[in-house]
Design a protein around this motif. Structure first.
Motif, short mmCIF file in Angstrom:
data_model
loop_
_atom_site.label_atom_id
_atom_site.label_comp_id
_atom_site.label_asym_id
_atom_site.label_seq_id
_atom_site.Cartn_x
_atom_site.Cartn_y
_atom_site.Cartn_z
N MET A 911 0.73 -1.13 -0.12
CA MET A 911 -0.38 -0.11 0.40
C MET A 911 0.99 1.27 0.10
O MET A 911 0.85 1.95 -0.20
N ALA A 912 1.95 1.27 0.62
CA ALA A 912 2.72 1.83 0.61
C ALA A 912 3.43 3.06 -1.03
O ALA A 912 3.61 3.80 -1.06
N LYS A 913 3.80 1.27 -1.30
CA LYS A 913 3.61 1.97 -3.06
C LYS A 913 3.69 2.55 -3.86
O LYS A 913 3.56 3.46 -4.53
N ALA A 914 2.18 1.98 -3.42
CA ALA A 914 1.29 2.46 -4.76
C ALA A 914 0.17 3.77 -3.77
O ALA A 914 0.00 4.63 -4.42
N SER A 915 0.00 4.01 -2.42
CA SER A 915 0.23 5.46 -2.04
C SER A 915 1.08 6.33 -2.88
O SER A 915 0.81 7.41 -3.25
N LEU A 916 1.77 6.35 -2.79
CA LEU A 916 3.18 6.88 -3.69
C LEU A 916 3.72 6.87 -4.79
O LEU A 916 3.82 8.43 -5.16
N GLN A 917 2.69 5.98 -5.23
CA GLN A 917 2.86 6.48 -6.84
C GLN A 917 1.30 6.87 -7.22
O GLN A 917 1.91 7.99 -8.43
N TYR A 918 0.25 7.37 -6.60
CA TYR A 918 -0.67 7.83 -6.96
C TYR A 918 -0.05 9.10 -6.35
O TYR A 918 -0.66 10.10 -6.91
N ILE A 919 0.66 9.41 -5.56
CA ILE A 919 0.42 10.80 -5.17
C ILE A 919 2.14 11.23 -6.25
O ILE A 919 1.28 12.78 -6.66
N MET A 920 2.14 10.98 -6.48
CA MET A 920 3.55 10.94 -7.44
C MET A 920 2.80 11.66 -9.11
O MET A 920 3.20 13.00 -9.46
N GLU A 921 1.41 10.60 -9.29
CA GLU A 921 1.11 10.51 -10.66
C GLU A 921 0.37 12.04 -10.58
O GLU A 921 -0.06 13.16 -11.06
N LYS A 922 -0.60 12.20 -9.61
CA LYS A 922 -1.49 12.75 -8.93
C LYS A 922 -0.81 14.59 -9.16
O LYS A 922 -1.64 15.41 -9.48
N GLU A 923 0.09 14.83 -8.24
CA GLU A 923 1.06 16.54 -8.50
C GLU A 923 2.50 16.26 -9.20
O GLU A 923 2.61 17.25 -9.33
N SER A 924 1.68 15.46 -9.75
CA SER A 924 3.48 15.52 -11.42
C SER A 924 4.78 15.87 -10.94
O SER A 924 5.12 15.86 -10.93
N LEU A 925 4.85 14.75 -9.95
CA LEU A 925 5.84 14.77 -9.09
C LEU A 925 7.10 13.02 -9.76
O LEU A 925 6.89 12.31 -9.81
N ASP A 926 7.97 13.52 -9.33
CA ASP A 926 9.29 12.87 -10.07
C ASP A 926 9.93 12.17 -8.31
O ASP A 926 9.82 12.66 -7.38
N LEU A 927 10.82 10.75 -8.83
CA LEU A 927 11.52 10.58 -7.10
C LEU A 927 12.03 11.19 -6.70
O LEU A 927 12.41 11.30 -5.06
N LYS A 928 12.85 12.27 -7.49
CA LYS A 928 13.80 13.26 -6.81
C LYS A 928 13.02 14.15 -5.90
O LYS A 928 13.79 14.63 -4.63
N LYS A 929 12.17 14.72 -6.43
CA LYS A 929 10.93 15.64 -5.66
C LYS A 929 10.43 14.93 -4.45
O LYS A 929 10.18 15.82 -3.05
N VAL A 930 9.82 14.23 -4.10
CA VAL A 930 9.59 13.24 -2.90
C VAL A 930 10.81 13.08 -2.05
O VAL A 930 10.83 13.75 -1.38
N VAL A 931 12.19 12.49 -2.95
CA VAL A 931 13.18 12.70 -1.90
C VAL A 931 13.69 13.99 -1.12
O VAL A 931 14.00 13.78 -0.02
N SER A 932 13.58 14.95 -2.02
CA SER A 932 13.99 16.47 -1.86
C SER A 932 12.86 17.28 -0.83
O SER A 932 13.30 17.72 0.12
N ASP A 933 11.43 16.39 -1.21
CA ASP A 933 10.56 17.34 -0.11
C ASP A 933 10.65 16.58 1.43
O ASP A 933 10.79 17.31 2.07
N PHE A 934 11.04 15.25 1.19
CA PHE A 934 11.91 14.25 2.56
C PHE A 934 12.69 15.24 3.46
O PHE A 934 12.22 15.73 4.52
N LEU A 935 13.49 15.43 2.50
CA LEU A 935 14.83 15.99 2.94
C LEU A 935 14.39 17.82 3.53
O LEU A 935 14.79 18.46 4.64
N ILE A 936 13.54 18.37 2.94
CA ILE A 936 13.19 20.10 3.73
C ILE A 936 12.39 20.06 4.80
O ILE A 936 12.61 20.22 5.60
N PHE A 937 11.38 18.79 4.65
CA PHE A 937 10.79 18.71 6.07
C PHE A 937 11.94 18.01 7.25
O PHE A 937 12.01 18.07 8.52
N LEU A 938 12.74 17.29 7.02
CA LEU A 938 13.47 16.62 7.82
C LEU A 938 14.89 17.75 8.20
O LEU A 938 14.35 18.79 9.83
N GLU A 939 14.86 18.71 7.59
CA GLU A 939 15.80 19.93 7.49
C GLU A 939 15.11 20.34 8.46
O GLU A 939 15.58 21.39 9.70
N THR A 940 13.43 20.87 8.74
CA THR A 940 12.30 21.86 9.37
C THR A 940 12.73 21.58 10.54
O THR A 940 12.70 22.20 11.78
#
Length: 1447
Positions: A911-940
């Motif tokens: 379900m985690a993979k399917a959820s991530l795939q759904y969000i990536m398609e909906k928001e037009s994200l690639d894996l690099k953007k997903v990782v970058s978002d998490f890095l920003i979240f962690l930095e905060t």
């Protein structure tokens, strides 16, 4: 109520009670508006209002008669009565609504309900007639039914269990006498029943949870009692739509809608057709508006006392059912000796103390802890006097500690005055509190002060309370029965603290009995110590109590009782048994980890196809295995059910059967602490079972335990099993390792659980689904996500469809949370994080305002008057974000517990993979953007709260995503993937991009991660990535940055060396490469490997092997390219003028150079560690990494006799173990070599030393392997010769070590071994060869030097990864003194052990020997070994042994 609303309200009342004349009604209404008369002003100053009305009536020509004046007074009286019903205490036959029982006692009279408004409670009387109606489930069902009617009618109500209903809304107080009723058990019964009335977590269920208040036990005058529950459907959380539910909670259910309806002033309970729910919306919306008006009119500051209980509970629970659902309470208890009924009060809040990781006790008495623990050792007791901030105990906040902050009577420590306390005990108490808050997250920690006596500035409790209130104002609660107890503290805080914040901190007004029984007791879950039953070797069962578990500190293992769940199940009645069955089934099928209850109920878990194969393998290892500690590995693909399978196997072997000999003690390993975890397993194995030779093994399940930790555990278990195991060959421990693999190619089908179902498994799920359809609604079955995924055979289309349907119901911020969690669980499925890490993202709701919000103004539908300026009646409290989360989020998130703390994760890796795939398609994200978002979240998070354990945990999880290399086949093999799954995915070259672009993407993200986390291993793996892409310059930049941050990590220098090594390999593939450049690369690599050796452990052989391998790499290439001239140059025969293309660079590799000597020393060190020490168990089975091959290559290149076709032996090839291997491989050939060397023993220098080492070693090995009991002159001659040669060998080495001209200063161990073995003064040796045996002082000198040299080579004080200090590696035992003639009086111990094992095999013993087998005193040992007398000193290293000298 403001004037505008009050005017409308008064219009209705005037028409109802006085007149319907429009002129009079309008005149009254206009005066109310023009004079801005509010409801409160009307009630308090009616005379002034009447004066204004008379003036207006005269102006309009109307008569203000007596009827109007009397009617208005009647209206005022009605308003006053309503206000009283809304919160003030008034005399009544009933307990006051919203209050605890206090001192109230029911008399055996007839009571009558009189309802005047929605805020005046209706009463439901129930008197059970039959025994089954006395059950908790019946009580819960009736409460829920009554609550449903009150909620839909927006009507306050009180449920009375124990009052007999009569006609005309009257009831006869009878009372109950069932002693086992408690508020906690009844509240739990209501919660369990609510779970069955709704499909999954939903807002409607939360409405019920909030409306249904605490269970109250009201005593009657004849020692019976009435159980009551108040229902308060406050407009704060109500919806304007009717709520239907599935009823009854147990049995066949229908969709029901209940409602209280007012008809002619009488409130009637009605059952409404759920299909008519839509038609009730308009009516309910108007009713909700009217209730809001009534609630607002009832709000007055001085009325707040009636709601203190609810306010305090909300403050402590943060909106959840229990405090511990999301918060971590810390109980800070003041002096309690003077309060009445202290034992009863503390008994009611025992669970609050047991739920606290740290209790701070400011009373020196030890009575409280004894009352709380009741004989069990829950807490580690600490006294502030024993510690300082620099010296403080470990695990504060993560264990269970009870700290005496100011004295302890049992330790005879008195309370100190404040001045002495501040300088002595205060620093430790302060540090302990700060540490625990940090460990448990500042956001989620609570400091709960129980103030029983007035505290002043001269009290120690005052100082800590002041500190907490200033440091953690939103996390501090001070409770007392009287406000004056903390008046001084509150006064001192007022200048620096907002008034609304003070209202969140201080609570008073309730008696301590009310606080304990009505406030704290219902909001702390029961913490009861379970009793476990364990099998013994005698065929009996013994009990393991919670006290014994705590005393033995069995905290790293979860022990499985052999009657798990059975006793608890038998104590339940049929209804509760069915409840438990349904609840555990629902939780498991929705994605929670399988609990033991799921296996107890046979039908809930599918027996997998490989289950029988696994169990047969377990039995095979138990009965036929050869190791002391057996390991069975179960591999599984993520989400395939490996954890459930492992627990199922454990359940199978742990539960009682007819034959108790086939029942095993089993446990689940939570984590590994070096030595400690193995000790706990040993304690479980030996608990109350003295017959160690007949005990069954302990079966341990290790699920998702890091490989390095398992290696340490296995080594520790082997040591314990050798020292304490069964001498009958019974297994000590079977370790079942559940290991996740991503690629299962090449692995056996019988040990891999894949994401596919067999036909039998599919049939089971189909049958189970049909059963569920009979007992659950369609919506309930749809919410069983984990079950449905399995039923559909892990079908990707089904998973994607289900996930997308759920994801559409998420709010925007919830979607971001799911994005981060899905990212983590997609690449690290077992990660579960603390929910407080998302508090900022989810905007944790903290109410700070004391005025109406814009949202509330809109709900009211108009401006608020003077009432709005007053302080809100409810004290602002913080609620955690999960309270208001959507149903979709609840379906996606799985809650788990680790170390007693709540964790969340996505319900399934699939379900985690399917959820991530759904969000990536909906928001037009690639894996690099997903990782970058998490890095920003962690930095905060690192910027806002860098020291919290939550932030540290998620930082570690992210770093692991970049660093952890997944096993592909074997948990202990060499088949690790090149990079982590995330890095592998990021670095994949897509069709639309170049290889350089793929590298740049991955490198940028890893660089960013390192800059944020400063984790050296992220930087190291970034360097490895650069190496794999041949980006050597970037790799050097990357590792240089890492070394600036962490310059003392040896693996970093090893990685640095790998850059030059890999660049060297690349250059070797190119034609016409400059040899000088190759030599420079090799030198750079070796320099880095040498630095890694200096910083690392002596038993980490990789650093030494890398140095040797890179040297041999370049030397072999140059040998192949230049042949003879190169060998002459490298051995110092030719000069630089002969090979200008190599000089001067090649000189550093020439024989005798510093680098060459270091390479040889490294090669010797690898050989010594492998051959002369007892390696850890996990390394003993590993190959020697081409050690002999490296030795041969080294000797082929560095040889003084270039004319010889065979290499000249070095000190390495002459080492004992190399000679022993050659002896075992080809004794005849080795004998010829030795004979040739014996003819040339007149040589000198290194040549002589090496030849002597080989010759002496051969003869010692040869004579240790033969048996010759008869006296043999030839043996005596050889022995005499060996005495001379061993003495000569030791002298040669000593001369070399003292010769300043010699470059080779490496001292070898073999001369000491041979000398000591041959010169040990046995009686027969002295009798025949005394003149040839060394003097005692020389032998002592040699032994002392031998020990010192061994320690120098193999002693390390470096800390291992788990924090333990590794001392000297233990030496191998090669020989033992034996019975026989001199020269034949020692024996190879391996030979004796091999003979013992052969005899044991013949007797049916297959398992390896343990210490208790005592081969030394075994018949074989007694016949073989020679025993000497003496005294061993305390160090265990020195033996005081006396021998008689023959004259």
């Amino acid at each position: 109520m403001p004037c505008e609303e009050f005017s409308k309200y008064l219009e209705v009342e005037v028409q109802k009670n006085i007149t319907k004349d429009a002129k009079i009604v309008n005149a009254i209404s206009d005066v109310i508006k023009t004079e801005s008369i509010s409801l409160s002003f009307f009630v308090d100053s009616l005379e002034i209002v009447e004066d204004e009305l008379r003036k207006e009536f005269i102006a309009r020509g109307l008569n203000y008669g007596v009827g109007i004046s009397g009617g208005l007074k009647k209206v005022r009286k009605g308003i006053k009565n309503r206000l009283k019903a809304g919160g003030t205490e008034c005399e009544s036959d009933f307990r006051t609504f919203g209050r605890s029982s206090g001192n109230f006692i029911y008399k055996k009279v007839i009571v009558k309900q009189d309802v005047t408004s929605m805020l005046t409670p209706v009463h439901c009387f129930i008197m059970p007639k039959r025994e089954k109606e006395m059950h908790k489930s019946y009580f819960a069902a009736e409460v829920i039914k009554f609550a449903a009617a009150c909620i839909n009618g927006l009507q306050n109500g009180t449920f009375h269990f124990g009052i007999k209903p009569l006609e005309n809304n009257e009831g006869q107080i009878v009372g109950l006498r069932k002693s086992e009723y408690t508020p906690q058990t009844l509240k739990a019964a209501i919660e369990n029943s609510l779970h069955h009335c709704f499909v999954g977590p939903c807002f409607e269920q939360r409405i019920f949870e909030r409306a249904i208040q605490a269970v109250v036990i009201v005593p009657c005058e004849d020692e019976s009692f009435v159980v009551e529950v108040d229902i308060n459907p406050s407009c704060i959380f109500m919806k304007d739509t009717p709520v239907s539910l599935l009823f009854p909670p147990h049995g066949e259910q229908d969709n029901k809608l209940y409602k209280y309806i007012s008809r002619q002033g009488i409130y009637i309970f009605e059952t409404v057709d759920p299909k008519k729910a839509e038609s009730l919306k308009i009516e309910m919306k108007e009713t909700l508006h009217a209730r809001k008006i009534l609630e607002m009119s009832a709000v007055k500051p001085e009325k707040g006392l009636s709601n203190i209980r609810a306010q305090l509970q909300k403050r402590l629970t943060a909106g959840n059912s229990y405090v511990t659902d999301q918060m971590v309470p810390h109980i800070i208890c003041g002096k309690y000796s003077s309060i009445a009924n202290s034992n009863k009060i503390f008994n009611n809040i025992r669970d609050a103390f047991l739920s606290s990781p740290v209790v701070f006790d400011f009373d020196p008495s030890t009575v409280l802890i004894k009352n709380i623990e009741k004989g069990d050792n829950y807490f580690d007791v600490l006294v502030a006097d024993d510690y300082t901030p620099e010296k403080r105990p470990q695990n504060i906040g993560s264990g269970k500690h009870w700290i005496y902050c100011n004295g302890n009577v049992e330790r005879k420590l008195q309370s100190l005055p404040i001045s002495e306390w501040l300088s002595g005990r205060y620093p430790f108490v302060k540090c302990a509190l700060e540490e625990s808050f940090k460990v448990n997250s500042n956001n989620r920690s609570l400091a709960v002060f129980l103030v029983f006596e007035t505290i002043l500035k001269t009290d120690s409790l005052y100082q800590i309370a002041l500190d907490c209130s200033r440091w953690y104002p939103l996390n501090t609660v001070v409770i007392s029965d009287k406000e004056e107890c903390f008046a001084q503290l509150r006064k001192d805080l007022e200048p620096i603290t907002e008034p609304q914040t003070l209202n969140q901190i201080f609570f008073s007004g309730l008696s301590w009995m009310d606080v304990a029984s009505e406030v704290l007791s219902p909001i702390f879950p029961c913490v009861s110590g379970s009793v476990l039953r364990l099998p013994t070797s005698y065929g009996t069962l013994v009990t393991l109590t919670q006290n014994e578990t705590n005393t033995m500190k069995l905290c790293d293992i979860e022990i499985l009782s052999c009657e798990e769940c059975k006793l608890a199940f038998e104590e339940m009645d049929k209804t509760l048994q069915d409840d438990t069955f349904s609840k555990k089934e629902n939780a498991f099928y929705k994605g929670s980890e399988a609990s033991w209850w799921n296996f107890f109920f046979d039908a809930q878990v599918c027996q997998r196809e490989i289950f029988e194969n696994i169990t047969s393998r377990v039995e095979e290892k138990i009965y036929d295995g050869r190791e002391r500690v057996e390991v069975l590995k179960i591999f599984h693909q993520p989400g395939a059910g490996g954890t459930t399978l492992g627990r199922h196997v454990l359940w199978h072997f742990s539960q009682c059967k007819t034959d108790l000999s086939k029942v095993y003690r089993c446990c689940v390993l939570r984590n590994v602490i070096e030595n400690d975890s193995a000790d706990q397993i040993f304690k479980l194995w030996s608990f109350k079972d003295k017959n160690k030779d007949e005990r069954n093994p302990v079966i341990v399940l290790a699920d998702n335990i890091p490989e390095e930790s398992l290696e340490i555990l296995i080594d520790n278990l082997n040591t314990l099993s050798y020292c304490h195991g069964s001498s009958h060959g019974k297994l000590f421990c079977l370790l079942i390792v559940v290991a996740r693999i991503w690629e299962s190619k090449g692995a056996s089908d019988s040990v891999v659980l894949r994401q596919v179902l067999s036909p039998r498994e599919k049939l089971w799920f189909q049958d189970r689904s049909k059963f569920l359809e009979k007992t659950n609604s369609k919506k309930q079955i749809e919410s069983m996500i984990a079950f449905n995924v399995m039923k559909e055979g892990f079908c990707p289309d089904y998973i994607n469809k289900t996930t997308r349907g759920i994801m559409k119901g998420l709010e925007r911020k919830e979607e971001k949370l799911v994005q981060h969690l899905s990212f983590l669980n997609s690449y690290k499925p077992d990660v579960a994080v603390r929910p407080d890490i998302f508090d900022d993202l989810m905007e944790i709701e903290t109410s700070k305002t004391t005025k109406w919000t814009i949202k509330e103004l809109r709900e009211v539908g108009g401006p608020v008057g003077l009432v709005g300026a007053q302080r809100r009646a409810f004290i602002p409290f913080r609620q955690t974000w999960n309270v208001e989360s959507t149903e979709s989020l609840e379906l996606l998130i799985k809650h788990s517990s680790y170390d007693g703390r709540n964790r969340i994760s996505i319900v399934s890796p699939l379900m985690a993979k399917a959820s991530l795939q759904y969000i990536m398609e909906k928001e037009s994200l690639d894996l690099k953007k997903v990782v970058s978002d998490f890095l920003i979240f962690l930095e905060t998070q690192l910027e806002n709260d860098p020291n919290s354990d939550s932030t540290k945990e998620i930082r570690k999880h992210l770093c692991d995503l970049f660093c952890y290399r997944q096993k592909q086949k074997k948990p202990f093999g060499d088949s690790k993937s090149a990079f982590s799954n995330l890095v592998t995915k990021l670095s994949e070259v897509n069709n639309w991009e170049t290889r350089e672009e793929a590298f740049q993407r991955t490198n940028d993200l890893m660089s960013n991660c390192f800059q944020i986390t400063k984790d050296p291993y992220v930087g190291q793996h970034r360097t490895r990535l650069c190496i794999s892409f041949s980006e050597f310059d970037i790799a050097i930049q990357a590792i240089t940055l890492v070394l600036k941050e962490s310059g003392k990590v040896p693996i970093l220098y090893d990685t640095f060396g790998q850059i030059y090594k890999e660049k060297l390999k690349l250059e070797l593939t190119k034609p016409n490469t400059d040899p000088k450049e190759l030599i420079k690369l090799a030198c750079n690599a070796i320099a880095k490997f040498k630095e890694a050796q200096r910083l690392g452990r002596v038993d980490n052989l990789e650093f030494y092997e890398h140095e040797v391998s890179v040297a041999l790499l370049v030397l072999e290439y140059l040998e192949t390219r230049y042949k003879g001239p190169f060998l002459e140059a490298i051995n110092g025969i030719s000069h630089d003028t002969n090979m200008p293309e190599l000089y001067p660079e090649i000189s550093c590799f020439c024989d005798g150079s510093e680098m060459q000597r270091h390479i040889k020393a490294s090669l010797r060190h690898v050989n010594d560690v492998f051959t002369k020490t007892k390696l850890p168990f996990t390394l003993r089975s590993k190959p020697e990494n081409g050690l002999l091959s490296m030795i041969n290559k080294f000797e082929r290149i560095y040889k003084t006799d270039l004319a010889s076709s065979s290499p000249v032996e070095t000190a390495i090839s002459c080492s004992f173990t190399v000679v022993k291997n050659q002896y075992d491989k080809d004794q005849i050939r080795l004998k010829k070599t030795v004979n040739a060397l014996e003819c040339n023993l007149e040589a000198c220098g290194n040549r002589l030393e090496k030849d002597l080492t080989t010759v002496v070693g051969f003869y010692i090995i040869h004579f240790s392997m033969i048996s010759c009991p008869e006296f043999d002159e030839k043996i005596q001659y050889n022995y005499k010769k060996l005495l001379h040669l061993s003495d000569k060998l030791l002298k040669c080495q000593n001369e070399r070590m003292t010769n300043e001209c010699m470059n080779d200063k490496v001292e070898n161990l073999e001369p000491y071994l041979y000398f000591s073995l041959l010169h040990w003064p046995l009686p027969d040796r002295l009798r025949l060869h005394e003149q040839h045996i060394c003097k005692p002082e020389n032998l002592i000198k040699a032994l002392t030097r031998w020990q010192k040299l061994y320690d120098q080579k193999f002693y390390t004080q470096k800390k291992s990864e788990l924090g333990k200090v590794s001392l000297s590696l233990l030496p191998k035992l090669f020989f033992a003194l034996a019975k026989g003639q001199p020269g034949g009086d020692y024996v190879d111990t391996d030979k004796v052990r091999s003979q013992w094992r052969r005899e044991a095999d013949e007797q049916g013993r297959k398992r390896r020997e343990v210490k208790r087998d005592d081969i030394w005193n075994h018949k074989l040992g007694q016949e073989t070994f020679c025993r000497i007398s003496g005294i061993v000193d305390g160090s265990g290293r020195k033996i005081h042994h006396s021998v008689s000298k023959h004259l």
